[in-house]
Design an enzyme around this catalytic site. Structure first.
Site, mmCIF file in Angstrom:
data_model
loop_
_atom_site.group_PDB
_atom_site.id
_atom_site.type_symbol
_atom_site.label_atom_id
_atom_site.label_comp_id
_atom_site.label_asym_id
_atom_site.label_seq_id
_atom_site.Cartn_x
_atom_site.Cartn_y
_atom_site.Cartn_z
ATOM 1 N N LYS A 140 0.867 -1.184 0.000
ATOM 2 C CA LYS A 140 0.000 0.000 0.000
ATOM 3 C C LYS A 140 0.903 1.234 0.000
ATOM 4 O O LYS A 140 1.557 1.542 0.983
ATOM 5 C CB LYS A 140 -0.904 0.059 1.241
ATOM 6 C CG LYS A 140 -1.984 1.132 1.071
ATOM 7 C CD LYS A 140 -2.353 1.853 2.339
ATOM 8 C CE LYS A 140 -1.662 3.154 2.603
ATOM 9 N NZ LYS A 140 -1.841 4.246 1.644
ATOM 10 N N GLY B 226 7.321 5.533 7.562
ATOM 11 C CA GLY B 226 6.489 6.735 7.565
ATOM 12 C C GLY B 226 6.695 7.492 8.857
ATOM 13 O O GLY B 226 7.742 7.380 9.510
ATOM 14 N N SER B 227 5.670 8.244 9.240
ATOM 15 C CA SER B 227 5.817 9.112 10.414
ATOM 16 C C SER B 227 5.777 8.298 11.708
ATOM 17 O O SER B 227 5.184 7.210 11.768
ATOM 18 C CB SER B 227 4.692 10.144 10.423
ATOM 19 O OG SER B 227 3.443 9.475 10.493
ATOM 20 N N GLU C 296 10.129 2.030 10.299
ATOM 21 C CA GLU C 296 11.165 3.054 10.083
ATOM 22 C C GLU C 296 10.456 4.395 10.059
ATOM 23 O O GLU C 296 9.585 4.615 9.210
ATOM 24 C CB GLU C 296 11.910 2.806 8.764
ATOM 25 C CG GLU C 296 12.819 1.592 8.788
ATOM 26 C CD GLU C 296 13.863 1.638 9.891
ATOM 27 O OE1 GLU C 296 14.210 2.747 10.364
ATOM 28 O OE2 GLU C 296 14.315 0.564 10.299
ATOM 29 N N CYS D 226 14.155 11.179 5.553
ATOM 30 C CA CYS D 226 14.152 10.878 6.990
ATOM 31 C C CYS D 226 15.540 11.099 7.581
ATOM 32 O O CYS D 226 15.679 11.350 8.774
ATOM 33 C CB CYS D 226 13.700 9.442 7.217
ATOM 34 S SG CYS D 226 14.644 8.254 6.263
HETATM 35 P P1 NAP Z 1 2.821 8.889 6.905
HETATM 36 O O1 NAP Z 1 1.809 9.955 6.830
HETATM 37 O O2 NAP Z 1 3.098 8.272 8.223
HETATM 38 O O3 NAP Z 1 2.344 7.765 5.868
HETATM 39 C C1 NAP Z 1 3.111 6.607 5.628
HETATM 40 C C2 NAP Z 1 2.201 5.512 5.100
HETATM 41 O O4 NAP Z 1 1.296 5.115 6.141
HETATM 42 C C3 NAP Z 1 1.317 5.963 3.932
HETATM 43 O O5 NAP Z 1 1.173 4.914 3.015
HETATM 44 C C4 NAP Z 1 -0.002 6.270 4.621
HETATM 45 O O6 NAP Z 1 -1.119 6.224 3.776
HETATM 46 C C5 NAP Z 1 -0.032 5.145 5.634
HETATM 47 N N1 NAP Z 1 -0.995 5.351 6.714
HETATM 48 C C6 NAP Z 1 -1.542 6.515 7.145
HETATM 49 N N2 NAP Z 1 -2.412 6.270 8.157
HETATM 50 C C7 NAP Z 1 -2.411 4.940 8.356
HETATM 51 C C8 NAP Z 1 -3.104 4.080 9.258
HETATM 52 N N3 NAP Z 1 -3.955 4.540 10.165
HETATM 53 N N4 NAP Z 1 -2.861 2.755 9.188
HETATM 54 C C9 NAP Z 1 -1.985 2.267 8.284
HETATM 55 N N5 NAP Z 1 -1.307 3.038 7.400
HETATM 56 C C10 NAP Z 1 -1.510 4.352 7.440
HETATM 57 O O7 NAP Z 1 4.227 9.376 6.325
HETATM 58 P P2 NAP Z 1 4.527 10.153 4.977
HETATM 59 O O8 NAP Z 1 4.051 11.556 5.108
HETATM 60 O O9 NAP Z 1 4.070 9.366 3.809
HETATM 61 O O10 NAP Z 1 6.140 10.154 4.955
HETATM 62 C C11 NAP Z 1 6.908 11.048 5.691
HETATM 63 C C12 NAP Z 1 7.397 10.414 6.973
HETATM 64 O O11 NAP Z 1 8.078 9.212 6.665
HETATM 65 C C13 NAP Z 1 8.406 11.277 7.724
HETATM 66 O O12 NAP Z 1 8.118 11.246 9.100
HETATM 67 C C14 NAP Z 1 9.743 10.579 7.447
HETATM 68 O O13 NAP Z 1 10.729 10.788 8.423
HETATM 69 C C15 NAP Z 1 9.315 9.161 7.375
HETATM 70 N N6 NAP Z 1 10.296 8.369 6.644
HETATM 71 C C16 NAP Z 1 11.110 7.527 7.347
HETATM 72 C C17 NAP Z 1 12.083 6.790 6.677
HETATM 73 C C18 NAP Z 1 12.979 5.840 7.424
HETATM 74 O O14 NAP Z 1 13.532 4.950 6.795
HETATM 75 N N7 NAP Z 1 13.136 5.991 8.730
HETATM 76 C C19 NAP Z 1 12.224 6.914 5.296
HETATM 77 C C20 NAP Z 1 11.380 7.788 4.609
HETATM 78 C C21 NAP Z 1 10.408 8.504 5.292
HETATM 79 P P3 NAP Z 1 -1.757 7.587 3.201
HETATM 80 O O15 NAP Z 1 -0.706 8.228 2.390
HETATM 81 O O16 NAP Z 1 -2.915 7.099 2.422
HETATM 82 O O17 NAP Z 1 -2.148 8.420 4.393
#
Ligand code: NAP
Length: 486
Positions: A175, A228-229, A250, A284
């Protein structure tokens, strides 16, 4: 009218059951609609999970060599189509074309690495106390694994999860983030092109709340790998733990660099600005805090401001652009309000500070590269992830104080130090609370053949990439065979 894309379930392109779609747009030009994507439902997620579940036994029984063969074919396919994939990343995620080409190259390297890994040992024979007993271990796949991924590396992150997942015999449902689903349809196209057996890879687009939740809670799912976040990740941890599912998270970062007085200041400033500002800080591992020790503060700050002001702001399609648009309007608003909060908390904006104006910028979601000083090290903006082109410069009395500041936030993903002193290097490497440690190098930028992950609120579960990926994507069986009875 923009093109409509489908889910990829059990080897077929299918519409979602709701009949609804959502759109993805080009952050450099919001009038450019990349496509319409299925707003899938729990029913669609369940269909994808069931497809993966139905073939998990046949995929497990496919030899590691054969599984690796699909990955190697996929690597060749991606290499042959590098430019199309790179242009698509730039159009949908806003990334500079130079970095998008790098992202595709990295995905190729990951597929090649895990393609070969498919033929490596997955267990060991251990001497038993009983000479009649053959005692050995075997790494078994988990079954169906859900991959939930962010928009900022829409190709490399799904690939660095799915390449080991598939090589070690798991079937998967992906997803992608709602902000960048098109690139994931290209991933499905890649698996279709190399004839991966139906059901082994499945793609469902849709919102995190509906599709994402089903991918975590469905009883047929054995494990969840999420990037993600931190906020969403912690929720996934709680829901997975309740159901005895394995999870790997992550998450966010607030990555520091420490600048010691003996550092090569020109090099330190160059690398700090690159780490903070490339892809507009939407990594990130982006540098977010520069912690400067002693009397080099003024010289270092001047260099950082000068280099920041020289960065070209523009669409990712222009290879000269370093500051590209941020992913969407909400992100732009969030970043500019974080800058305002920094000022309200006593910070001084030394470069940037808002959104650039003019025809080129008004049609996209641009934010100026911004440098702030005079913030307390515990100010909100100096501690929270911004995910934009914003760098805080913080003073420290000495190396110990700098380490304390660096470690004072909840995150612990990546960190760097600039110095020529070996003892300071080794002390930093021991004491910094971060999973990735860079000495005289950029906090962002990773090699795929080594483990990746963070500490504290940045990561949970096993490391990703390199040999470490086998820990998450397999479980060990210990087998005792009494040959005297056979
Ligand atoms: P996000 O808002 O947390 O979304 C990540 C994924 O989770 C998306 O596919 C999102 O779907 C999904 N999601 C949202 N709500 C959910 C729920 N209740 N249950 C299951 N899945 C859900 O993060 P983002 O804005 O896409 O990415 C930015 C973040 O990613 C930043 O915090 C960054 O630091 C982090 N990141 C970390 C790494 C690492 O390796 N540590 C690498 C890259 C990015 P939707 O888009 O449909 O909401």
């Amino acid at each position: 009218m923009s093109e409509r894309y489908q889910n990829y379930i059990n080897g077929s392109w299918t519409d979602g059951s709701s009949g609804d779609v959502s759109t993805s747009t080009n952050p450099a030009d919001l009038s450019d609609v990349v496509g319409e994507f299925q707003a899938s439902t729990v029913t669609d997620a369940d269909a994808a999970i069931t497809a993966a579940h139905n073939v998990k036994e046949s995929w497990r029984r496919t030899s590691g060599l054969a599984r690796g063969g699909y990955l190697l074919k996929a690597a060749s396919y991606l290499e042959a189509n590098l430019e199309e994939y790179a242009q698509s990343i730039t159009r949908e995620a806003g990334k500079s074309i130079v970095e998008s080409r790098g992202e595709v190259g990295r995905a190729v390297a990951l597929l090649q690495y895990y393609g070969v890994e498919g033929s490596n040992p997955v267990g060991s024979v251990v001497p038993s106390v009983n000479p009649d007993i053959l005692l050995y271990t075997n790494r078994m796949p988990l079954g169906v694994v859900s991959l939930i991924t962010p928009w900022n590396f829409p190709l490399a992150i799904p690939i660095w999860k799915m390449a080991p997942a598939l090589a070690y015999g798991n079937t998967i449902v992906l997803k992608p983030a709602s902000a960048a689903p098109y690139v994931s349809t290209l991933i499905a196209k890649m698996w279709e092109a190399v004839d991966l057996p139906d059901g082994v890879f499945n793609l469902v687009t849709g919102s995190g709340g509906s599709v994402g939740n089903e991918l975590i809670t469905n009883a047929k799912v054995a494990a969840i790998s999420f990037t993600g976040s931190t906020r969403i990740g912690m929720n996934i941890a709680a829901e997975s733990a309740k159901r005895h599912k394995r999870y790997q998270l992550e998450m966010g970062g607030k990555n520091p660099v420490i600048v010691l007085p003996d550092a090569d200041l020109e090099q330190a400033a160059e690398i700090t600005v690159s780490g903070a500002m490339k892809y507009s800080g939407q990594k990130c591992t982006a540098t977010s805090r520069a912690i400067v020790v002693g009397n080099v503060m003024e010289d270092f700050t001047n260099l950082v401001v000068e280099k920041t002001n020289a960065l070209k702001i523009g669409p990712g399609a222009d290879p000269e652009s370093i500051i590209v648009p941020v992913i969407d309007h909400a992100s732009k608003e969030n970043i500019t309000s974080m800058i305002e909060r920094g000022v309200a908390d006593g910070g001084t904006v030394l470069a940037g500070g808002g959104a650039p104006s003019g025809d080129l910028y008004d049609k996209g979601t641009f934010v100026e590269p911004t440098v702030i000083n005079n913030l307390a090290s515990d100010a909100y903006v100096a501690c929270e992830e911004i995910f934009g082109p914003v760098l805080s410069i913080l003073p420290a009395a000495d190396a110990d104080d700098a380490l304390e500041i660096a470690n004072s936030v909840e995150y612990g993903l990546s960190a760097g130090i600039f110095t020529k002193d070996l003892n300071s290097v080794l002390d930093f490497a021991d004491r910094i609370e971060a999973g990735v440690v860079k000495i005289n190098g950029e906090t962002a930028g990773l090699e795929p053949q080594v483990p990746f992950g963070g500490m504290k609120a940045s990561s949970s579960g096993d490391r990703e990439q390199g040999k470490a990926a086998i820990e998450f994507f397999t479980q060990t069986k210990t087998i005792y065979v009494d040959r005297s009875a056979t």
